[in-house]
Design an enzyme around this catalytic site. Structure first.
Site, short mmCIF file in Angstrom:
data_model
loop_
_atom_site.label_atom_id
_atom_site.label_comp_id
_atom_site.label_asym_id
_atom_site.label_seq_id
_atom_site.Cartn_x
_atom_site.Cartn_y
_atom_site.Cartn_z
CG ASN A 182 0.22 0.02 2.43
OD1 ASN A 182 0.61 -0.44 2.73
ND2 ASN A 182 -0.80 0.15 3.96
CE LYS A 205 8.96 -11.18 0.03
NZ LYS A 205 8.00 -10.07 -0.75
N GLY A 257 2.55 -6.12 7.08
CA GLY A 257 1.90 -6.42 6.33
C GLY A 257 0.78 -7.24 7.58
CB SER A 258 -1.88 -9.24 7.18
OG SER A 258 -1.16 -11.11 6.09
N PRO A 260 -1.39 -12.30 10.08
CG PRO A 260 -3.39 -13.30 8.74
CD PRO A 260 -2.47 -12.33 8.64
CD GLU A 279 5.06 -0.28 12.45
OE1 GLU A 279 4.20 -0.60 13.05
OE2 GLU A 279 6.03 0.17 13.43
CB CYS A 313 -1.74 -0.11 8.60
SG CYS A 313 -0.57 0.95 8.26
CD GLU A 491 7.99 0.67 10.47
OE1 GLU A 491 6.82 0.66 9.75
OE2 GLU A 491 9.09 0.06 9.83
P1 NAD Z 1 0.87 -9.89 3.53
O1 NAD Z 1 1.30 -9.88 5.02
O2 NAD Z 1 0.33 -10.60 2.47
O3 NAD Z 1 2.09 -9.55 2.75
C1 NAD Z 1 3.55 -8.46 3.61
C2 NAD Z 1 4.80 -9.17 3.21
O4 NAD Z 1 4.78 -10.20 3.20
C3 NAD Z 1 4.56 -9.03 1.82
O5 NAD Z 1 5.89 -8.40 0.99
C4 NAD Z 1 5.15 -10.57 1.39
O6 NAD Z 1 5.33 -10.86 0.11
C5 NAD Z 1 5.57 -11.05 2.42
N1 NAD Z 1 4.99 -12.33 2.38
C6 NAD Z 1 4.67 -13.25 3.12
N2 NAD Z 1 4.30 -13.95 3.45
C7 NAD Z 1 5.61 -14.31 4.34
C8 NAD Z 1 6.02 -15.10 4.60
N3 NAD Z 1 5.58 -16.39 4.96
N4 NAD Z 1 7.33 -15.06 4.69
C9 NAD Z 1 7.46 -14.23 4.64
N5 NAD Z 1 7.57 -12.71 4.03
C10 NAD Z 1 6.39 -12.98 3.58
O7 NAD Z 1 0.54 -8.50 3.62
P2 NAD Z 1 0.36 -6.88 2.34
O8 NAD Z 1 -1.46 -7.62 1.65
O9 NAD Z 1 0.39 -6.99 0.99
O10 NAD Z 1 -0.16 -5.99 2.66
C11 NAD Z 1 -1.74 -5.19 3.80
C12 NAD Z 1 -1.76 -5.29 5.10
O11 NAD Z 1 -0.30 -4.90 5.77
C13 NAD Z 1 -3.05 -5.18 5.72
O12 NAD Z 1 -2.86 -5.73 6.87
C14 NAD Z 1 -2.46 -3.63 6.63
O13 NAD Z 1 -3.16 -3.70 7.14
C15 NAD Z 1 -1.10 -4.14 7.08
N6 NAD Z 1 -0.20 -2.94 7.20
C16 NAD Z 1 0.87 -2.58 8.29
C17 NAD Z 1 1.03 -1.02 8.57
C18 NAD Z 1 1.42 -0.53 9.68
O14 NAD Z 1 2.46 0.00 9.67
N7 NAD Z 1 0.77 -1.28 11.02
C19 NAD Z 1 1.44 -0.65 7.07
C20 NAD Z 1 1.19 -1.10 5.37
C21 NAD Z 1 -0.05 -2.41 5.48
#
Ligand code: NAD
Length: 517
Positions: A182, A205, A257-258, A260, A279, A313, A491
């Site tokens: 995002n 990455k 990321g998410s 899970p 995060e 997020c 951060e």
């Molecule tokens: P995601 O968890 O699917 O993926 C995030 C990253 O992790 C990607 O680069 C992905 O390739 C990598 N990844 C996935 N599985 C992995 C694994 N098993 N091991 C290592 N790396 C792996 O999330 P997304 O769909 O890209 O992003 C959306 C989510 O991110 C939302 O839940 C959002 O709230 C969150 N987010 C949080 C913040 C914050 O600062 N708190 C900021 C932006 C987005």
């Protein structure tokens, strides 16, 4: 107004010149990003063991704009070894020396702001207006940590008999950054700026959906004078991320990321006893009391929900409105939401572009369908249920769901799309309890003219980033991060330094050693 057609006709030539070798236009009029997208030892490289490839899309048109070659274990190792070598040089520099390089990188980003924002908009789908703000926040982040680099220091502690101790603030080594789609460029800057300022190297990455702009950041770091290999980029998805997290020479993982995926990252980090910053997602409350300035509260609710098409997020998607002003607030927010310009993100006056891809659009629409079945009254759903523009775009108009209750799925789960849920409330005590009744704890906001109530309520909110009479602004001087399932670590601000450095304590004896034996 720029826009796709006029870019092709007018603006593309100057853009092309400045973006080369990143961007070219194919004979069919599609923007294509040239290979390779990995970056190692100060240059773009083909991954040595590039496994399967994935298409990279332009969300606004659904066109394929590049191919991603996913890095395997060997390429990940090469990137880490290259960063390790650069770390040896970089970590020996003084803070002031590092500061100068980071300031130069910030200057280049500022100079190339429009071009980088264009890359971001094409690959992410957010409006060009917003992408420029993201790039501004990115160079400000580099400037901020450049400013801190020269004053990173330990303490001197006096001990009995003239002895003393001191602490040294030392870098960790090779840090890994893993980003979401995002805010591709901004996330990379929020991680690399404090990491590099503290003397670390980084292998980054990005999300496989948005691999483009980070390559530009790597090039800029090299142009600014970092040692080759200090900031490397590996491309790929889950497997590539896992190779990074398991690598024995990686000292720290910073993940956005998410939830899970955050759990999996933490499990991998635990095996190597590696510190992590997580995060993660959110479902944040925005509380609007009846004594608010209504216009500010409406502006705040729009800022809290519709930036980057709702893919933020820390969005305040649970909008609690005190019953006395529910009708007035809803009327005004509907009026303002209807005016949001949705469409081609490259147009200057567009404020909501396209969601990241079709599967995500389908997911958001699934939440909307379910909410409409559960909700008492959908207050406004213009053009909702289908793409806002062409069938190949993943744009979606903003949606307000009125009369929501706390048990609804749209109120409990992170939708990550332009969907605002409005929930009536009566008392302060009630709303604080309901606001905290969530597994998440990323952000929260309060609108009121009562200064004591404002501070009382934010003190009671279980969330890491709280806003009073505002929402979703991101000054880099302020720490950002979550409570509960939204993660930990911070951060931005001085706080991030703690997460990219460690303390060494040195105990100095000034007399003779007194042995107890
Ligand atoms: P995601 O968890 O699917 O993926 C995030 C990253 O992790 C990607 O680069 C992905 O390739 C990598 N990844 C996935 N599985 C992995 C694994 N098993 N091991 C290592 N790396 C792996 O999330 P997304 O769909 O890209 O992003 C959306 C989510 O991110 C939302 O839940 C959002 O709230 C969150 N987010 C949080 C913040 C914050 O600062 N708190 C900021 C932006 C987005």
């Amino acid at each position: 107004k720029a826009g796709r057609a006029s870019l092709a006709a007018l603006g593309l030539q100057p853009l092309l010149r400045s973006l080369l070798p990143s961007l070219a236009m194919s004979t069919t009029g599609t923007f294509v990003f040239q290979q390779p997208l990995n970056y190692r030892d100060g240059a773009r490289v083909q991954p040595l063991d590039g496994g399967h490839s994935e298409d990279v899309y332009e969300p606004a048109t659904g066109r394929v704009i590049s191919k991603l070659l996913c890095s395997g274990e060997k390429e990940v190792d090469l990137a880490v070894q290259s960063a390790k070598a650069a770390f040896k040089v970089w970590s020996q520099l003084s803070g002031m020396e590092r500061s100068r390089v980071l300031l130069e990188a910030a200057r280049i980003i500022r100079e190339q702001r429009d071009e980088i924002a264009t890359l971001e908009t094409i690959n992410n789908g957010k409006s060009i207006f917003e992408a420029r703000v993201d790039i501004d926040i990115s160079w400000q982040c580099l400037e901020y940590y450049a400013g801190l680099a020269g004053s990173l220091a330990g303490e001197h502690i006096q001990l009995p008999g003239g002895s003393f101790g001191y602490t040294r603030r030392e870098p960790l080594g090779v840090c890994v950054g893993i980003g979401a789609w995002n805010y591709p460029f901004q996330i990379a800057c929020w991680k690399s700026a404090p990491a590099l300022a503290c003397g670390n190297a980084m292998v980054f990455k990005p999300s496989p959906f948005t691999p483009i702009s980070v390559v530009r950041l790597a090039e800029i770091f090299t142009e600014a004078g970092v040692p080759k290999g200090l900031f490397n980029v590996v491309q790929g998805g889950v497997a590539t991320g896992q190779f990074l997290c398991h690598h024995p020479d990686v000292a720290k993982i910073s993940f956005t990321g998410s939830v899970p995926t955050g759990v999996k990252i933490m499990e991998m980090a635990a095996k190597g006893i590696k510190p992590v910053t997580l995060e993660l997602g959110g479902k944040s409350p925005l509380i609007i009391f009846s004594d608010s300035v209504l216009e500010n509260a409406v502006n705040g609710a729009l800022m809290a929900n519709f930036l980057t098409q709702g893919e933020v997020c820390c969005n305040g998607t649970r909008v609690f409105v005190q019953r006395e002003i529910l009708d007035a607030f809803t009327k005004e927010v509907v009026k303002r939401t209807q005016k949001i310009k949705v469409g081609d993100p490259l147009l200057e006056d567009t404020r909501m572009g396209a969601l990241i891809n079709r599967p995500h659009l389908d997911r958001v629409q699934g939440f909307i369908k379910q909410a409409k079945e559960q909700v008492g009254k959908v207050v406004w759903a213009s053009e909702c249920g289908g793409p806002a523009s062409s069938s190949s775009s993943s744009s979606l108009c903003a949606l307000l769901l009125g009369n929501c209750t706390d048990d609804m799925t749209c109120v409990k789960e992170e939708i990550f799309g332009p969907v605002m849920s409005i929930l009536p409330f009566d008392t302060e005590e009630e709303v604080v309890e309901r606001a905290n009744n969530t597994k998440f704890g990323l952000a929260g906001g309060v609108f009121t003219r009562d200064i004591q109530k404002a501070h009382r309520v934010v003190a009671a909110l279980k969330a890491g980033m709280c806003f009073i009479n505002n929402y979703n602004i991101s000054p880099v001087e302020l720490p950002f991060g979550g409570y509960k399932s939204s993660g930990f670590g911070r951060e931005n601000g001085r706080a991030a330094i703690e997460y990219y450095s460690q303390l060494k304590t040195v105990c100095v004896e000034m007399g003779d050693v007194e042995s107890v034996f």
